[in-house]
Write an enzyme that holds these catalytic residues in place. Structure first.
Site, PDB file in Angstrom:
ATOM      1  N   THR A 163       0.796  -1.413   0.088  1.00  0.00           N
ATOM      2  CA  THR A 163       0.095   0.036  -0.085  1.00  0.00           C
ATOM      3  C   THR A 163       0.949   1.273  -0.041  1.00  0.00           C
ATOM      4  O   THR A 163       1.454   1.648  -0.912  1.00  0.00           O
ATOM      5  CB  THR A 163      -0.825  -0.062   1.365  1.00  0.00           C
ATOM      6  OG1 THR A 163      -0.124  -0.197   2.472  1.00  0.00           O
ATOM      7  CG2 THR A 163      -2.018  -1.199   1.036  1.00  0.00           C
ATOM      8  N   THR A 203      -0.609  -5.896  12.739  1.00  0.00           N
ATOM      9  CA  THR A 203      -0.763  -4.863  11.605  1.00  0.00           C
ATOM     10  C   THR A 203      -0.136  -4.878  10.437  1.00  0.00           C
ATOM     11  O   THR A 203       0.228  -3.656   9.715  1.00  0.00           O
ATOM     12  CB  THR A 203      -0.361  -3.523  12.412  1.00  0.00           C
ATOM     13  OG1 THR A 203      -0.625  -3.587  14.103  1.00  0.00           O
ATOM     14  CG2 THR A 203      -1.417  -2.456  11.975  1.00  0.00           C
ATOM     15  N   ASN A 212      -0.365  10.896   5.862  1.00  0.00           N
ATOM     16  CA  ASN A 212      -1.576  10.591   6.616  1.00  0.00           C
ATOM     17  C   ASN A 212      -2.420  11.446   6.619  1.00  0.00           C
ATOM     18  O   ASN A 212      -3.498  10.968   7.275  1.00  0.00           O
ATOM     19  CB  ASN A 212      -0.951   9.891   7.932  1.00  0.00           C
ATOM     20  CG  ASN A 212      -0.504   8.379   7.913  1.00  0.00           C
ATOM     21  OD1 ASN A 212      -0.984   7.491   7.622  1.00  0.00           O
ATOM     22  ND2 ASN A 212       0.952   8.305   8.360  1.00  0.00           N
ATOM     23  N   SER A 224      -6.912  10.286  -0.198  1.00  0.00           N
ATOM     24  CA  SER A 224      -7.171  10.648  -1.540  1.00  0.00           C
ATOM     25  C   SER A 224      -6.618   9.901  -2.813  1.00  0.00           C
ATOM     26  O   SER A 224      -5.832   8.786  -2.445  1.00  0.00           O
ATOM     27  CB  SER A 224      -6.500  12.080  -1.751  1.00  0.00           C
ATOM     28  OG  SER A 224      -5.080  11.973  -1.303  1.00  0.00           O
TER      29      SER A 224
END
Lengths: 399, 399
Positions: A162, A195, A394, A399
């Site tokens: 990501t 995580t 962050n 967006s």
């Protein structure tokens, strides 16, 4: 290779999830990421064994694929895992769960296996439905592309990224068997446990119970001790699959040690690539009364925005370290605390120690060593500094 | 006046520590701050009563003045408090404690009182000795400058500022008696309890036990619920002094309510001026099974760097709110959670709610309302966003 972890066991010829015999992988672009990069990944186990174990986020707001995969792992068998980036499928209600289910069914049909043996993992923005019209054709292309070898490992590792800037893969070779793995995660990265998404593979012969014990032991000293920003994800999944294709039944202790060693490398790679980070910080607590005390102290210091901004500013501000130690319940006397930053003991007996100007914070890697003078236990948490780039990334992520 | 707190009781004619009868104050520059601004402050009680109560940081690495003042308050009497900015006198060992003791003795000689009735508070960088050759002459000048009136209050409030950009003072007038106060704190600002210096005064007639009960009740719903950056200070001190000069013995409940009201105003002013903040955020948890649950949820969300950077980026990223709620032990079902940001219910039943584009985050003040659907208790934590300026200020603070 990570600068922050020195391997104990040798790396294999190949790295990543296809390093061990009996595994294929693929990563393809399906349009879930606006960048057009890989975003749908398949990893399959061709056996002869299909034993597996998994650990998941402790977050009570867990994503649909976490709920699904928890069911899949109950019988200790996983034939394949399908992963996507570009959407977490978290907080998506009944429709989100149906989408996970449909994805697993689609994989099962394509590979002629049971959907009950297909794990699912997703990562990306929370609170949006996955575009199934893109995801399912992507799964088909991934199934067609399944292969062994280094390129397949690399394509798969790229497909789960990501905000990661580099893919993270690793491998180990031990007495006739091999371990491989890939990981993603650069933000919302905190322990309890992971995580992140991690797929680990091995061709050693182990049953699900043995895999589960090894996996829990390995994650507790690796991913559980990486804490980038203190934020626990809704999607954490670490899956370990065994094909048994090497025919080698390993010594349980040796296998666990090799798995932990590889997981520590992957955890270090996650922190090395943490969002906006300019320093990787090992917060090491020594001479604690218990390992739990050492962990609590290292964790508290790792989570301090004031410590993390100080390191970003190349400021060996040990007072901020001590003030975090003071918030813990660990056994210590304030006037017996020593703190060394990059091996310079800037705080001695709870007060001023060596000249702080002796500390250089120019290098990427930083060690903060806290001596509690209360026993002989120790523990390390890996974290990173808090930078302008973290704030930027962050405040603009969705967006 | 703070935008984030609506007073219940009226303000007095004067504001600050000299608003009630019987108090004098002074703030002078002594050269502890390189800027040449006020850095030494005296607040004295002229009686006829000298009852006092105080609460201190829960940090086990407490500063020398905290250790000293804890001893001073044991008999429930304080005649004066001397405060300095420009140095925390924390982690300074025996020499630091001796310096605190010497400062109190100096005040006692100058004012002809007992040093055992002189509280001391310090704020600034941890781990450096105070320059006594500057501090003691500053104390002498402050003693000479002691006065009543608004200017004295203002000079005193300015003298305790560190990274604060504005002085924080407040007052209340109630049925013939008055309360006044000043506070400082812009970073290392987290509860349990205060992470700041606060001096509160009243001319109501109350004994030390009554003051202590009122102070603990007031701080638990004000300073304890302000959390800027999750970092607990080594120097937190909140002192409440009563002169009894109004001759009015107040209703205990009314006095506590007025004190809490004033403390909430001061707490809001602290968060309004938090380091680098562009948004003040009220994290309100409703319909919790218990107040403790509501507090735990609001606190967890308040401490999320991902929530705080999202608000900085004017992004109503409710997924990051839910993922924090999921880390708590509070009673709730994930599919019964609602979240409203600035009154737009962007998350309904744990999933997508109203269109997030309806949320405007242009204003300074932001509300994040979390409905747990598990009871009727509620609690609010005030926090602020995480910005580039916070990172900048805290990576350069010690210079």
């Amino acid at each position: 290779m990570s600068l922050t972890h020195t391997p104990t066991f040798p790396q294999a010829t190949l790295a990543g999830v296809t390093a061990p015999a009996g595994f294929s992988a693929a990563g393809v672009p399906a349009g879930l990421k606006s960048t057009g990069k890989n975003d749908v990944v398949l990893v399959t186990n061709q056996g002869p064994n299909y034993a597996a174990a998994a650990v998941f986020t402790a977050n009570r707001v867990a994503a649909a694929p976490v709920h699904w995969s928890k069911q899949v792992i109950t019988d200790g068998r996983v034939d394949a895992i399908v992963l996507n980036s570009g959407g977490a499928n978290a907080c998506t209600g009944a429709e989100g769960f149906a989408n996970t289910h449909q994805t697993a069914e689609h994989v099962a049909q394509l590979l002629n296996i049971s959907s009950g043996d297909v794990a699912v993992a997703s990562t990306g923005l929370i609170g949006e439905q996955l575009p199934m019209d893109k995801l399912l054709p992507g799964v088909e292309r991934a199934a067609t592309a399944l292969a062994g070898g280094q390129d397949a490992s690399d394509q798969a590792a790229a497909g789960i990224m990501t905000t990661d800037t580099v893919p993270k893969i690793a491998s180990r070779t031990v007495n006739g068997y091999t371990l491989g793995g890939m990981a993603k995660g650069a933000g919302m990265l905190a322990p309890a446990l992971a995580t992140m998404l991690v797929v680990l593979t091995t061709d050693a012969v182990l049953d699900a119970t043995q895999l589960d014990a090894a996996l829990r032991a390995a994650t507790s000293v690796s991913f559980d001790r990486a804490d980038s920003d203190g934020c626990m994800s809704t999607n954490d999944t670490v899956l370990l699959m065994s094909s048994g294709a090497s025919g080698i039944t390993p010594d349980a202790q040796e296998f666990t040690a090799a798995l932990a060693d590889m997981c520590q490398e992957l955890a270090a790679k996650l922190i090395d690539d943490a969002e906006g980070a300019q320093h990787t910080i090992a917060v090491r607590t020594f001479n604690a009364a218990t390992e739990a005390d050492a962990l609590e102290v290292s964790r508290a210091v790792s989570r301090s925005n004031l410590v993390k901004t100080a390191i970003f500013g190349k400021d060996p501000n040990w007072g901020r370290v001590l003030s975090e130690v003071g918030t813990t319940r660990a056994a210590f006397e304030p006037d017996e605390l020593n703190v060394s930053i990059n091996s310079v003991m800037v705080c001695k007996n709870g007060g001023v120690g060596e000249d702080r100007s002796l500390v250089s914070l120019e290098d990427r890697n930083v060690s903060i060593d806290i001596d509690l003078n209360a026993g002989s236990a120790q523990a390390t948490i890996l974290t990173n500094d808090l930078t302008h780039d973290y704030v930027h990334e962050n405040s603009a992520y969705s967006s």
